[in-house]
Design a protein around this motif. Structure first.
Motif, PDB file in Angstrom:
ATOM      1  N   GLY A   1       0.825  -1.205   0.000  1.00  0.00           N
ATOM      2  CA  GLY A   1       0.000   0.000   0.000  1.00  0.00           C
ATOM      3  C   GLY A   1       0.854   1.248   0.000  1.00  0.00           C
ATOM      4  O   GLY A   1       2.067   1.199   0.259  1.00  0.00           O
ATOM      5  N   PRO A   2       0.257   2.397  -0.282  1.00  0.00           N
ATOM      6  CA  PRO A   2       1.022   3.652  -0.368  1.00  0.00           C
ATOM      7  C   PRO A   2       1.672   4.047   0.954  1.00  0.00           C
ATOM      8  O   PRO A   2       2.753   4.642   0.945  1.00  0.00           O
ATOM      9  N   LEU A   3       1.039   3.747   2.067  1.00  0.00           N
ATOM     10  CA  LEU A   3       1.632   4.072   3.369  1.00  0.00           C
ATOM     11  C   LEU A   3       2.983   3.400   3.529  1.00  0.00           C
ATOM     12  O   LEU A   3       3.978   4.039   3.906  1.00  0.00           O
ATOM     13  N   LEU A   4       3.051   2.109   3.241  1.00  0.00           N
ATOM     14  CA  LEU A   4       4.289   1.359   3.420  1.00  0.00           C
ATOM     15  C   LEU A   4       5.371   1.809   2.439  1.00  0.00           C
ATOM     16  O   LEU A   4       6.552   1.837   2.784  1.00  0.00           O
TER      17      LEU A   4
ATOM     18  N   ILE B   1       9.312   8.839   0.683  1.00  0.00           N
ATOM     19  CA  ILE B   1       8.846   9.648  -0.438  1.00  0.00           C
ATOM     20  C   ILE B   1       7.396  10.081  -0.196  1.00  0.00           C
ATOM     21  O   ILE B   1       6.633   9.392   0.491  1.00  0.00           O
ATOM     22  N   ILE B   2       7.053  11.235  -0.750  1.00  0.00           N
ATOM     23  CA  ILE B   2       5.672  11.704  -0.685  1.00  0.00           C
ATOM     24  C   ILE B   2       4.853  10.899  -1.691  1.00  0.00           C
ATOM     25  O   ILE B   2       5.250  10.731  -2.844  1.00  0.00           O
TER      26      ILE B   2
ATOM     27  N   HIS C   1       0.291  10.972   1.715  1.00  0.00           N
ATOM     28  CA  HIS C   1       1.212  10.453   2.720  1.00  0.00           C
ATOM     29  C   HIS C   1       2.502  11.278   2.697  1.00  0.00           C
ATOM     30  O   HIS C   1       3.170  11.370   1.662  1.00  0.00           O
ATOM     31  N   MET C   2       2.857  11.855   3.833  1.00  0.00           N
ATOM     32  CA  MET C   2       4.063  12.678   3.964  1.00  0.00           C
ATOM     33  C   MET C   2       5.051  11.975   4.891  1.00  0.00           C
ATOM     34  O   MET C   2       4.765  11.783   6.087  1.00  0.00           O
ATOM     35  N   PRO C   3       6.229  11.572   4.390  1.00  0.00           N
ATOM     36  CA  PRO C   3       7.207  10.906   5.261  1.00  0.00           C
ATOM     37  C   PRO C   3       7.784  11.865   6.300  1.00  0.00           C
ATOM     38  O   PRO C   3       7.984  13.053   6.019  1.00  0.00           O
TER      39      PRO C   3
END
Length: 232
Positions: A82-85, A92-93, A122-124
């Protein structure tokens, strides 16, 4: 209470207030909660969440503003995709403009749509090479995040990275001090009970910790509570 000039831009006032609140937050939990509440105020998002980087590259849920965000987080953590992981692992954003058309993570996108989410950002969070976590912003509408939202999210992520890293460090230091105190008390009990010196008392605690695969501080707490060695 901090006084603000009413003519000052709203975003500037918001981040000034955020800096004060993060500085005063006494724990990681309260620091994370403060970040999410400010995210709801400063960015055009419906929900927010924050995942922390744990040892071994694992992710742990820090806080969410709604239970459905935890459901989406759990879905990704269980699936390992998923994008979160990807945001957490690669620092990376990642933005998903429309969960109805994005094809990069089809199962995740279907779950997000089922939960009523239209767009995600999602912002790291990182300090240098150290990964701290990921700040996630969610909207029920597709294409909800514009350039202004992205700019504000950048600033918020930088504030959050420093604040969360410092809060975790302070918490770890406090836990380490507490652990040393517990071990010292347990050693004193063993020295009196078994007439041994400090080195021998520490060796006994360490042996019990290794043999039972129990943290040293937990063995020490058992000795303090029972005034005796744990059953082994």
């Amino acid at each position: 209470m901090v006084e603000f000039n009413p003519d000052e831009p709203l975003v500037a006032r918001t981040f000034a207030e955020l800096a004060v609140e993060l500085h005063d937050a006494p724990s990681v939990e309260e620091t994370v909660d403060a970040v999410l509440q400010f995210a709801l105020r400063a960015v055009s998002c419906t929900y927010a969440g924050l995942v922390l980087a744990a040892r071994g590259g694992r992710a742990e849920i820090g806080a969410v503003t709604d239970p459905l965000i935890e459901k989406l987080y759990r879905f990704q953590l269980d699936a390992g995709d998923g994008p979160l992981l990807d945001s957490l692992g690669e620092q990376i954003i990642i933005g998903v403009r429309d969960t109805g058309t994005d094809t990069r993570w089809p199962e995740w996108a279907a779950k997000a749509r089922a939960l009523g989410l239209g767009s995600v950002l999602h912002m790291p969070l990182a300090i240098g090479e150290q990964t701290v976590g990921v700040l996630s912003l969610f909207s029920t509408e597709p294409n909800a995040f514009g350039d202004d939202d992205l700019a504000i999210a950048h600033i918020l992520a930088r504030h959050a990275s420093v604040a969360v890293a410092h809060a975790r460090h302070d918490e770890s230091m406090t836990q380490a001090v507490d652990a040393r105190k517990l071990v010292g008390q347990a050693m004193g009990i063993l020295m009196i009970k078994f007439d041994v010196d400090g080195d021998r008392a520490f060796a006994i605690l360490k042996r019990y910790s290794q043999d039972t695969n129990t943290k040293l501080r937990d063995v020490a707490q058992q000795v303090i509570d029972t005034r005796n060695l744990p059953a082994h």
